[in-house]
Design a protein around this motif. Structure first.
Motif, mmCIF file in Angstrom:
data_model
loop_
_atom_site.group_PDB
_atom_site.id
_atom_site.type_symbol
_atom_site.label_atom_id
_atom_site.label_comp_id
_atom_site.label_asym_id
_atom_site.label_seq_id
_atom_site.Cartn_x
_atom_site.Cartn_y
_atom_site.Cartn_z
ATOM 1 N N MET A 34 7.161 -2.557 -3.185
ATOM 2 C CA MET A 34 7.331 -2.390 -1.738
ATOM 3 C C MET A 34 6.541 -3.486 -1.030
ATOM 4 O O MET A 34 5.380 -3.745 -1.375
ATOM 5 N N ARG A 70 1.028 3.698 -0.256
ATOM 6 C CA ARG A 70 2.305 4.395 -0.338
ATOM 7 C C ARG A 70 2.083 5.847 -0.713
ATOM 8 O O ARG A 70 1.111 6.185 -1.376
ATOM 9 N N ASN A 72 4.379 8.402 -2.616
ATOM 10 C CA ASN A 72 5.650 8.546 -3.328
ATOM 11 C C ASN A 72 6.317 9.889 -3.040
ATOM 12 O O ASN A 72 7.542 9.985 -3.047
ATOM 13 N N THR A 76 7.424 6.923 1.255
ATOM 14 C CA THR A 76 6.972 6.177 2.434
ATOM 15 C C THR A 76 5.877 5.194 2.042
ATOM 16 O O THR A 76 5.025 5.510 1.210
ATOM 17 N N VAL A 77 5.926 4.017 2.650
ATOM 18 C CA VAL A 77 4.884 3.023 2.468
ATOM 19 C C VAL A 77 4.277 2.731 3.842
ATOM 20 O O VAL A 77 4.969 2.819 4.861
ATOM 21 N N CYS A 94 9.799 -3.969 6.553
ATOM 22 C CA CYS A 94 9.533 -3.341 5.270
ATOM 23 C C CYS A 94 10.629 -3.782 4.292
ATOM 24 O O CYS A 94 11.785 -3.953 4.693
#
Length: 126
Positions: A34, A70, A72, A76-77, A94
């Motif tokens: 990411m 992040r 998991n 979402t980061v 992103c």
């Protein structure tokens, strides 16, 4: 359909902080690389930070001020941005990559990433 959606941008004074979020949907991104990139008017998109397998990577210009993380479970980061400067002002994107195999330098290249969000504006007033 795979989607990345950024949020959290806005207007902040120099020295202030913002937290950007990127919510992913359509597939599980837990094993993906990411990344966060940014693009200022008239400039090329540039690397900001990346998270891969528990390791983090930062552009020299943001090292010590920005933190990527992040969740998991939430797919979402985040990008925590502190001590913001006027030169940090840009649209922040992103990105996700299914796999980046090779030199760490590949993390810095937009072409290495498969999915992109629409971006969120960060404005820093001096």
């Amino acid at each position: 359909q795979v989607q990345l959606g950024e949020s959290g941008g806005g207007l902040v004074q120099a020295g202030g902080s913002l937290r950007l979020s990127c919510a992913a949907s359509g597939r599980t991104f837990s094993s993906d690389v990411m990344g966060w990139f940014r693009q200022a008017p008239g400039k090329e998109r540039e690397f900001v930070a990346a998270w891969s397998g528990g390791s983090t990577y930062y552009a020299d210009s943001v090292k010590g001020r920005f933190t990527i993380s992040r969740d998991n479970a939430k797919n979402t980061v985040y990008l925590e941005m502190n001590s913001l400067k006027p030169e940090d002002m840009a649209v922040y994107y992103c990105a996700a990559a299914r796999m980046i195999d090779g030199s760490v330098r590949l993390y810095y290249r937009p072409r290495s990433y498969d999915y992109w969000g629409q971006g969120t504006q960060v404005t820093v007033s001096s």
